[in-house]
Motif scaffolding. Structure first.
Motif, mmCIF file in Angstrom:
data_model
loop_
_atom_site.group_PDB
_atom_site.id
_atom_site.type_symbol
_atom_site.label_atom_id
_atom_site.label_comp_id
_atom_site.label_asym_id
_atom_site.label_seq_id
_atom_site.Cartn_x
_atom_site.Cartn_y
_atom_site.Cartn_z
ATOM 1 N N GLN A 99 0.826 -1.207 0.000
ATOM 2 C CA GLN A 99 0.000 0.000 0.000
ATOM 3 C C GLN A 99 0.859 1.256 0.000
ATOM 4 N N LYS A 135 -4.393 3.622 -7.765
ATOM 5 C CA LYS A 135 -5.449 4.448 -7.172
ATOM 6 C C LYS A 135 -6.641 3.596 -6.767
ATOM 7 N N ASP A 136 -6.984 2.648 -7.614
ATOM 8 C CA ASP A 136 -8.127 1.778 -7.312
ATOM 9 C C ASP A 136 -7.847 0.936 -6.068
ATOM 10 N N ARG A 137 -6.631 0.397 -5.979
ATOM 11 C CA ARG A 137 -6.292 -0.401 -4.794
ATOM 12 C C ARG A 137 -6.336 0.447 -3.528
ATOM 13 N N SER A 188 -8.217 2.986 -2.952
ATOM 14 C CA SER A 188 -9.619 3.298 -2.611
ATOM 15 C C SER A 188 -10.296 2.144 -1.886
ATOM 16 N N ARG A 189 -9.746 0.923 -2.059
ATOM 17 C CA ARG A 189 -10.360 -0.246 -1.442
ATOM 18 C C ARG A 189 -9.523 -0.826 -0.300
ATOM 19 N N SER A 190 -8.449 -0.176 0.044
ATOM 20 C CA SER A 190 -7.518 -0.752 1.012
ATOM 21 C C SER A 190 -8.085 -0.748 2.432
ATOM 22 N N THR A 191 -7.699 -1.777 3.178
ATOM 23 C CA THR A 191 -8.093 -1.859 4.594
ATOM 24 C C THR A 191 -6.868 -1.780 5.522
#
Length: 488
Positions: free
Chosen positions: A426, A450-452, A454-457
């Motif tokens: 990340q 960018k997409d990753r 936006s979905r990262s935890t």
């Protein structure tokens, strides 16, 4: 003698002035042409004014030109010197800020570690553009002298991919030698003979002689521990000296971020660093110092211009390698220094393809390295860990392979001691997105990054670091300088 020297990144005003005045200390160089180039017209105008004042005040025939057109500056140049910082302080701030969110506390962040690796990703495409221009418009066989960090990565890329005769230059060895001479009670560093070998910023004093007498580990440890200043400022370096048996050339703060042991726990960092100056381990210390220096120069420019009226004094020639190398190549007067070149067996227990820093001699025939050096096993192990990171980083920068870039960061000694693989993945995504305008080779990878994100935890934290200081104002700097002047 009449030949052309081009300086890329000449807007690094203070450093360019030093290199220029060093050149003027060589009597045969009073008729050379120095071509300055930078992307900043403002900085070019400042350094051109300073150098013109030096020429006028000293009655010299040196020709100085300044242009933002790099190929014009390089046209016909016999020597090309680079001191660029791609992305400037804006990108550099991200090299420090973003890794802190993942627990990675850097002092400098310009060699390896997360910041240094991303710095290399920004620099290497530009370095390769320089090399293309050198091949196409500079004088045949032009020599490229790289001062820019990350030293090993930039030099590696220029040699392997740029196909230009390149040497990397740093002053860490000289500064380390000055320290050792002081703790041993030498009247001058000239009384000290030494061999330093390793890789840039991880070079080791493998042989020390004071007036011909060999200095051993125990004597050196005792000398450093007895010194009233260095015993406090260089605690980490002294600890490494005790364990490795040899002293590192690099400062306490720099060395701390190349190893996995001293900066991985926030509550331990204060034990190993010293806050008397940024270079001893302060979080983001060099970023703060660079910001203050830039602000100070902008404000006090008239004072710097006035100082340029003083006569050039050859006795004050600096120990930066560039002028000494050019003098040796052009006149045949032999110069001994420590240079960054491709290993090719110079150091027996480091990889052949690595960029090493080791002793060499320069004369009309070129830079001739001393071969057959074997460094202590612990030093070699530490260097090899960094070399593996450098190799992957260079190849990632050239190919735009973001997965290889993440693997390079994952294998960095300090990053690996602090962060999990998920955090590294990340963090790299975040750094590539933040610095996308300086990373053209990763353009195709940015949308997915960018997409990753936006979905990262993966959780991050808002952390200034274990030992952060604020940038001082011009008024604070003036007051401090006044106090120092009064004390003297």
């Amino acid at each position: 003698m009449s030949f052309k020297i081009a300086i890329i990144g000449a807007g690094s005003v203070g450093f360019t002035k030093k290199l220029f005045t060093d050149l003027l200390c060589v009597p045969e160089f009073r008729d050379v042409e120095v071509a300055l180039t930078d992307i900043s017209q403002h900085n070019l105008e400042m350094i051109k004014a300073i150098l013109d004042r030096i020429i006028e005040s000293n009655g010299l025939a040196v020709k100085v030109t300044a242009t933002t057109e790099r190929r014009l500056a390089l046209e016909g140049a016999k020597y090309v010197i680079s001191c660029v910082r791609v992305g400037g302080l804006e990108a550099y701030a991200d090299d420090i800020r973003i890794p802190l969110k993942y627990g990675i506390d850097q002092c400098v962040g310009d060699t390896i570690c997360a910041g240094g690796i991303l710095y290399g990703q920004r620099n290497i495409p530009v370095i390769l553009d320089f090399c293309k221009d050198i091949r196409e418009v500079a004088a045949p066989g032009a020599k490229f002298l790289n001062y820019a960090n990350p030293m090993a990565m930039n030099t590696w890329a220029a040699i392997e991919y740029g196909k230009v005769d390149t040497v990397g230059l740093c002053h860490g060895v000289q500064h380390g030698a000055e320290q050792i001479a002081e703790v041993l009670g030498a009247k001058s560093v000239s009384e000290l003979d030494y061999i330093c070998s390793g890789i840039n910023h991880q070079t080791w004093f493998v042989d020390l002689r004071l007036n011909g007498r060999k200095i051993g580990k125990d004597e050196l440890i005792a000398a450093f521990e007895a010194h009233p200043v260095f015993s406090q400022q260089e605690k980490l370096r002294i600890d490494v000296l005790k364990r490795f048996g040899v002293y590192s050339t690099e400062s306490n703060g720099h060395l701390s971020e190349y190893l996995p042991w001293y900066r991985k726990r926030p509550d331990e960092i204060g034990r190993w660093i010293d806050m008397s100056d940024w270079i001893h381990g302060e979080t983001g210390g060099y970023l703060r110092h660079s910001t203050e220096t830039r602000n100070w120069f902008e404000t006090e420019f008239p004072q710097f211009l006035e100082q340029a009226s003083k006569p050039v004094d050859p006795a004050k020639r600096s120990n930066e390698h560039a002028s000494h190398i050019l003098e040796a190549l052009e006149t045949g007067r032999v110069y001994r220094g420590h240079f960054n070149v491709r290993n090719n067996g110079v150091i027996t227990n480091l990889p052949h393809d690595a960029i090493i820093e080791s002793p060499g001699f320069v004369d009309r025939f070129g830079i001739n390295m001393v071969s057959g050096i074997t460094i202590p096993e612990a030093c070699a192990a530490t260097c090899v860990a960094s070399i593996n990171v450098q190799r992957m980083s260079v190849h990632a920068a050239v190919t735009g392979d973001i997965d290889l870039l993440k693997l390079a960061v994952l294998h960095d000694p300090l990053v690996g001691a602090v962060s999990t693989p998920e955090e590294v993945w990340q963090m790299v995504d975040e750094m590539v997105v933040a610095q996308a305008r300086w990373l053209p080779q990763y353009a195709d990878a940015v949308p997915a990054a960018k997409d990753r994100l936006s979905r990262s935890t993966v959780k991050t934290r808002d952390w200034a670091g274990a030992a952060r200081r604020n940038v001082r104002s011009i008024e604070e700097l003036r007051a401090e300088k006044a106090l120092l002047k009064k004390a003297v």
